[in-house]
Design an enzyme around this catalytic site. Sequence first.
Site, short mmCIF file in Angstrom:
data_model
loop_
_atom_site.label_atom_id
_atom_site.label_comp_id
_atom_site.label_asym_id
_atom_site.label_seq_id
_atom_site.Cartn_x
_atom_site.Cartn_y
_atom_site.Cartn_z
N ALA A 9 3.30 4.36 -1.24
CA ALA A 9 3.15 5.58 -0.45
C ALA A 9 1.72 6.10 -0.50
CB ALA A 9 4.11 6.65 -0.96
N ARG A 15 -1.50 5.24 12.43
CA ARG A 15 -0.80 5.06 13.70
C ARG A 15 0.17 6.21 13.99
NH1 ARG A 15 1.21 -0.86 12.22
NH2 ARG A 15 0.77 -0.03 10.16
C1 UD1 Z 1 3.49 -4.09 6.20
C2 UD1 Z 1 3.64 -5.59 5.91
C3 UD1 Z 1 4.23 -6.28 7.13
C4 UD1 Z 1 5.54 -5.63 7.51
C5 UD1 Z 1 5.34 -4.13 7.73
C6 UD1 Z 1 6.66 -3.42 7.91
C7 UD1 Z 1 1.87 -6.23 4.35
C8 UD1 Z 1 0.57 -6.91 4.20
N1 UD1 Z 1 2.35 -6.17 5.58
O1 UD1 Z 1 2.53 -3.95 7.22
O2 UD1 Z 1 4.44 -7.65 6.84
O3 UD1 Z 1 6.05 -6.23 8.70
O4 UD1 Z 1 4.73 -3.55 6.56
O5 UD1 Z 1 6.40 -2.08 8.26
O6 UD1 Z 1 2.45 -5.81 3.37
N2 UD1 Z 1 0.34 1.19 1.25
C9 UD1 Z 1 -0.18 1.55 0.03
N3 UD1 Z 1 -1.40 1.09 -0.32
C10 UD1 Z 1 -2.12 0.27 0.47
C11 UD1 Z 1 -1.58 -0.11 1.70
C12 UD1 Z 1 -0.35 0.34 2.08
O7 UD1 Z 1 0.45 2.28 -0.72
O8 UD1 Z 1 -3.23 -0.12 0.03
C13 UD1 Z 1 1.67 1.70 1.63
C14 UD1 Z 1 1.65 2.53 2.88
O9 UD1 Z 1 1.49 3.90 2.58
C15 UD1 Z 1 3.05 2.27 3.48
C16 UD1 Z 1 3.35 0.86 3.02
O10 UD1 Z 1 2.49 0.60 1.91
O11 UD1 Z 1 4.02 3.14 2.98
C17 UD1 Z 1 3.13 -0.19 4.09
O12 UD1 Z 1 1.82 -0.11 4.57
P1 UD1 Z 1 1.46 -0.22 6.10
O13 UD1 Z 1 0.00 -0.01 6.26
O14 UD1 Z 1 2.37 0.61 6.91
O15 UD1 Z 1 1.76 -1.77 6.32
P2 UD1 Z 1 2.00 -2.49 7.68
O16 UD1 Z 1 0.71 -2.72 8.37
O17 UD1 Z 1 3.06 -1.79 8.43
CA CA Z 2 4.54 -0.05 7.87
#
Ligand code: UD1
Ligand code: CA
Length: 448
Positions: A9, A15
């Site tokens: 989180a 987006r």
């Molecule tokens: C991610 C997945 C993708 C999947 C999708 C589903 C990866 C690389 N990709 O992409 O395969 O289809 O979710 O929604 O995992 N977050 C952190 N720290 C970070 C990055 C993200 O805590 O450094 C958290 C975000 O707050 C979020 C979650 O991880 O709650 C997912 O991150 P998000 O950027 O939404 O990933 P997607 O691009 O959607």
């Molecule tokens: Ca996501």
Amino acid sequence: MNIDFIILAAGKGTRMGGNSPKVLASLAGRPMIQHLIQTVDSFPRSKTSVIVGYKSKEVEQSIISTKKISFISQKNQLGTAHAVKQTLPSLKKNSISVVLYGDAPLVKKNTLNKLINSAAKGKLSLLTFIKEDPMGYGRIIRGPRNSVQKIVEHKDASSSEKEISEVNSGILAIKTDLLQKFIPSIKNNNAAKEYYLTDLVEIANKNSVGVVATVCDSHEVGGANNKKELHDLERQCQRRLGEDLLRKGISVADTSRIDIRGETKIGENSFIDINNVFEGSNVLGKNVQVGPNCYIANSTIKDNTIIYANTVIEDCVVGKNCKLGPFARIRGGTELNEGAELGNFVEANRSNVGKSSKAKHLTYLGDAQLGSKVNVGAGTITCNYDGKNKHKTTIKDGSFIGSNSSLVAPLTLGEGSYTGAGSVITKDVPKGKLAVGRGKQVNLDRKK
Ligand code: UD1
Ligand code: CA
């Protein structure tokens, strides 16, 4: 079996728009992440870590849990694997790690149990779903005999891989010692220059750890990256809440036309007509009927009461066998006692309406205390505000207020008193008296 839940989180959620962290976006009246917390809280022998980064204080303060949660900070959001890496030192030995994304909050306990059981057998277990427009999602690359070879992120996918509609939900489970072994070897040599948790699949395959991907209903494991997906989650969540009510013996006219934002408890045999919004925390008793288009917030409504169409109830207590509306508005801690009735175009604010008392049409009751069996005629107004202060009107048991009376507070009307229609009452009325305060009628000859 100990379970380590890891909820990601830390991201902002660009987006989704706005400046609030995405995981705090409202879903059925609660922050999206709160739905996940409630689910993981129901697992015994589990520990929950939440990875926070963007506006971490706000996220921490918004979460309500029955268990202690470890908040682990990820200063720079370098990717989902980097996020999980922050938790590695604090995970329990011999546990199963379950990774959840704060933006995919509707996964069911039952589904997680199956995922955990598969991980306990030594597999890397994933949940996937089918998305017609898979833009932005990680694609599941299957091999012979339905095996999972890898996950390719949208940015890195070839045009043929982009055709694949099976996508990664982000939810996975794996034995913690395997997670601790694999995560450090994840690199960021990809289009986004991020550490992808999805690289775990290829690493598991290389290390002869089986990968199992289960296709789930997109309504359950799909997440919310933008307003459209958040809207779809909200509708799904509301449908589930409506269906829960049906299962508990409450009639809901249309589960697609009820909105429960927060927690509303409803007793059996009650009926909820279409287009009702419940907000905050409400308790409705048994056999309550709510007509169409009502708004009910932070209120209690007791057994056998009928709320007619288009009624607004905020911060109130409505007793048993009452009738309210249509088009009534009550607020400000107003209390209706058993059998009381407030009808069309009646507003009550900070008032108490005694047993079996009635104001059935076009009335304003502000700071009013009504005893029992009081009858308030149409058009009556308690004039409670002098421009500076609010004053009380007390109307004792069995009084009868004539239509169109203006009751200028502070004022007390004694037991069994009357006011004549159209009166402006400025002085207390003793018990049993009839007060008339209006110009006398004269019948004049008209000029011919
Ligand atoms: C991610 C997945 C993708 C999947 C999708 C589903 C990866 C690389 N990709 O992409 O395969 O289809 O979710 O929604 O995992 N977050 C952190 N720290 C970070 C990055 C993200 O805590 O450094 C958290 C975000 O707050 C979020 C979650 O991880 O709650 C997912 O991150 P998000 O950027 O939404 O990933 P997607 O691009 O959607
Ligand atoms: Ca996501």
